[in-house]
Motif scaffolding. Structure first.
Motif, PDB file in Angstrom:
ATOM      1  N   ALA A 163       0.847  -1.198   0.000  1.00 35.94           N
ATOM      2  CA  ALA A 163       0.000   0.000   0.000  1.00 35.94           C
ATOM      3  C   ALA A 163       0.881   1.245   0.000  1.00 35.94           C
ATOM      4  N   ILE A 164       1.964   1.207   0.767  1.00 33.96           N
ATOM      5  CA  ILE A 164       2.868   2.357   0.844  1.00 33.96           C
ATOM      6  C   ILE A 164       3.650   2.494  -0.460  1.00 33.96           C
ATOM      7  N   ARG A 165       4.142   1.386  -1.000  1.00 35.41           N
ATOM      8  CA  ARG A 165       4.838   1.440  -2.297  1.00 35.41           C
ATOM      9  C   ARG A 165       3.916   2.023  -3.362  1.00 35.41           C
ATOM     10  N   TYR A 166       2.697   1.530  -3.392  1.00 35.47           N
ATOM     11  CA  TYR A 166       1.766   2.006  -4.410  1.00 35.47           C
ATOM     12  C   TYR A 166       1.535   3.504  -4.276  1.00 35.47           C
ATOM     13  N   ASN A 168      -8.273   3.036  -0.496  1.00 36.70           N
ATOM     14  CA  ASN A 168      -9.668   2.624  -0.684  1.00 36.70           C
ATOM     15  C   ASN A 168     -10.095   2.670  -2.146  1.00 36.70           C
ATOM     16  N   SER A 169      -9.751   3.756  -2.853  1.00 35.46           N
ATOM     17  CA  SER A 169     -10.282   3.886  -4.209  1.00 35.46           C
ATOM     18  C   SER A 169      -9.556   2.963  -5.191  1.00 35.46           C
ATOM     19  N   ASP A 170      -8.218   2.962  -5.152  1.00 33.94           N
ATOM     20  CA  ASP A 170      -7.484   2.209  -6.170  1.00 33.94           C
ATOM     21  C   ASP A 170      -7.308   0.734  -5.795  1.00 33.94           C
ATOM     22  N   LEU A 171      -6.873   0.509  -4.535  1.00 29.53           N
ATOM     23  CA  LEU A 171      -6.501  -0.860  -4.178  1.00 29.53           C
ATOM     24  C   LEU A 171      -7.696  -1.696  -3.709  1.00 29.53           C
ATOM     25  N   VAL A 172      -8.600  -1.082  -2.940  1.00 33.44           N
ATOM     26  CA  VAL A 172      -9.754  -1.846  -2.454  1.00 33.44           C
ATOM     27  C   VAL A 172     -10.847  -1.891  -3.528  1.00 33.44           C
TER      28      VAL A 172
END
Ligand SMILES: [Zn+2]
Length: 648
Positions: free
Chosen positions: A320-323, A347-351
């Protein structure tokens, strides 16, 4: 046939204080580039490290009561652990205190001296200790360091000088004739107009006022100025001047030196001049990226941001931090870190986008196809768009990465993710499933989705490697070491099993999480001040006895208690006060079970105006004490009293 080479470097970091998210930015970007180039088939070499000499380190070590070496050893240890945590795939970590590096710097210095490009003279000038930079009087801005705005000191000492002025014309031509050498373009004008065209002065390259540095081999009163010591790392790491220069011959000149814009001047002027003096080729590209600024949330300026990368990785996962780091800083501009921007990205991109696509698709393959990847079948007209999106993705990403447009490369992958989510809704597999004549069509739709997931997993491998591996694992696939899998659509084998797993990224309750982050940030900062409400509670205005007399406090006995449905904090209490029963809703369910409350005597604010809580009328309130950590204790008379007794 030997592979083409790709040599990429971060700056070497100055280990003088705490490592924070900004330090990670360059390193994670270079890591993604290095991983990308390896998968593209390049013989890649990724160098990072630490720049450990200089007056500032000498000073902070002294303050800490340790030797400079002890101080930097500890700092470097923490940094290497941080890179391990973040999955940084460097090929070498160089320290300027490495013996091989120090020897090489001395050889370089001697070579330049013997050539006449270094000479000894008296130096008078202004020096910025934090930046380790010399300035002429005209370069100062209002008498302060033009880079950082801090006080400078006038120094006068004997020094060795590098003939930087001699290389002025070649440097101007280097930048003018090679538009790709220094990027972004705005930096070219900055260097030309502010430094090169006004005229370069020779550069003091040694100091005598401190000891923590590489000594001049033939004049050990002098130590070699930290920037020459530091810049040389890019070639000493490869064994330039060493007995075995095979790495140097293989990888030099560097393909990219990546750095924050504040040190572009050293890399695009001093460093190429040194290389010219050594008769070596200059790097192919110097890239000065924008900064990751630490902003404050719009919701409340007082909110503290967590900037400790270890803490953030533990809370939200390394990927999540890398992204976030890879996605958030636009080309040539600054990015802003706030707790809110991080959580929103997750929340928007990863979840929502990525996580949902995987979860929905794998669940449908399980539900409709018995967990077996179906046959590709016949492609219909409205499948062509998504297949084309997948098949053109690699070329687009390569183009972006070649221009160092990392956020754009990720956006391109997300365009396939979003297209696939839309494809689910367009084709409604749940309707196809109900219609037995559409079984073949259902297979094709689910195959296309599974194949898109494979494309996404392979494409994400250089950026968020752990997540990419998890994605591919759900399709029963291993992580690839190249991009061959992105060259044609339809490589996913039908008949394989899917392996559903827990969601890739748990959804975050953002308002709740922001509060928790704020508290944690204050703790991490060693800040003892409590969130705003706390002091105001203690500092309520004085009241007169008449005001207190307005409050009717009575002892009541709890007759029954039950949990409020769908509200995990609330208990509904029936309290007897002098023979009359009242309903009181109280937020104590976290600390008291319903049965533990029955029979308990409590203090009730009996004349509090009734309020509706979750549809239940609450007639009064029971008094509780709140611990510093937020734990609640119900206030109860010290010994049993009659129900209805007044408290005053
Ligand atoms: Zn400065």
């Amino acid at each position: 046939m030997s592979k083409p080479t790709y040599y990429i470097t971060t700056p070497i970091y100055y280990p003088s204080g705490k490592w924070h998210l900004g330090t990670c930015y360059t390193t994670v970007v270079c890591d993604a580039l290095a991983r990308f180039k390896r998968m593209q088939g390049f013989d890649t070499y990724y160098l990072t490290g630490t720049d450990e000499h200089g007056q500032k380190i000498e000073g902070v070590a002294q303050k800490a009561g340790v030797t400079p070496k002890e101080f930097v050893d500890k700092q470097v240890d923490t940094l290497i652990k941080l890179w391990e945590l973040l999955g940084i795939s460097y090929d070498q970590f160089i320290r300027t205190t490495d013996r091989e590096h120090e020897e090489a710097v001395q050889k370089i210095f001697t070579k330049l001296y013997e050539k006449g490009d270094i000479y000894k003279a008296e130096y008078e000038g202004w020096y910025c200790v934090p930046c380790e930079s010399f300035w002429t009087k005209t370069q100062l801005i209002e008498g302060k360091c033009p880079d950082c705005g801090r006080e400078v000191i006038l120094t006068k000492e004997e020094s060795y000088f590098f003939r930087l002025s001699k290389y002025q014309d070649r440097l101007i031509r280097l930048i003018e004739d090679n538009p790709e050498f220094l990027l972004p373009k705005s930096r070219q004008n900055e260097m030309l107009n502010n430094f090169l065209r006004p005229g370069l002065q020779d550069l003091a390259v040694t100091r005598t006022s401190f000891k923590w540095g590489v000594p001049v081999p033939f004049d050990d009163k002098h130590v070699i100025y930290v920037w020459i010591d530091a810049l040389a790392n890019y070639i000493t790491a490869l064994g330039y001047t060493a007995n075995d220069p095979s790495l140097f011959n293989r990888y030099w000149p560097a393909d990219v030196h990546m750095m924050g814009k504040e040190i572009v001047r050293f890399h695009s002027i001093i460093w190429p001049a040194l290389l010219m003096a050594l008769d070596l080729p200059v790097p192919k590209k110097v890239y000065g990226h924008g900064w990751l600024l630490l902003g404050s949330d719009k919701i409340s300026k007082s909110r503290g941001n967590i900037v400790d990368p270890v803490e953030l990785s533990a809370r939200y996962s390394v990927d999540a931090i890398r992204y976030f780091l890879l996605r958030e800083v636009p080309f040539g501009n600054d990015g802003i870190y706030t707790n809110l921007s991080l959580l929103s990205r997750i929340n928007s991109d990863l979840v929502n986008d990525l996580g949902n696509l995987i979860k929905r698709t794998v669940a449908m393959v399980v539900q409709y196809c018995g967990g077996i990847i179906p046959e590709f079948g016949v492609v219909e007209e409205n499948d062509k768009d998504i297949i084309n999106n997948a098949e053109t993705m690699l070329a687009d990403i390569i183009k972006n990465m070649d221009s160092l447009l990392v956020p754009e490369a990720l956006q391109r992958i997300w365009s396939l993710i979003q297209r696939a989510n839309k494809y689910i809704d367009e084709n409604a597999p749940w309707l196809l499933f109900k219609d037995s004549e559409k079984a073949k069509r259902l297979d094709t739709v689910l195959y296309i989705l599974a194949e898109c997931i494979r494309f996404v997993g392979v494409a994400l491998t250089p950026y968020i490697p752990t997540t990419a591996a998890d994605i591919l694992k759900e399709l029963g696939l291993a992580c690839p070491d190249n991009f061959d899998g992105l060259k044609a659509f339809g490589q996913l084998k039908a008949g394989g099993k899917v392996y559903p797993d827990k969601p890739l990224f748990p959804r975050i309750d953002i308002p709740k999480e922001l509060e928790s982050m704020e508290r944690r940030a204050a703790e991490l900062a060693g800040d003892n001040s409590k969130p705003e409400e706390a002091p105001s509670k203690l500092e309520k205005a004085q009241i007169a006895i008449e005001d207190f007399a307005k409050i009717n406090l009575q002892v009541g006995t709890v007759k029954s208690a039950e949990k409020m449905p769908k509200a995990d904090k609330l208990l509904i209490l029936k309290v007897d006060i002098a023979g009359k029963e009242r309903t009181i809703v109280s937020g104590i369910a976290k600390w008291y079970t319903p049965t533990s409350m029955i029979g308990k005597q409590v203090v009730v604010i009996a004349n509090l105006a009734p309020a509706k809580l979750r549809g239940v009328d609450s007639e009064g309130m029971i008094l509780c004490a709140e611990n510093k950590n937020g734990d609640i204790v119900v206030v109860s008379p010290e010994s049993l009293v009659e129900s209805g007794s007044e408290v005053r």
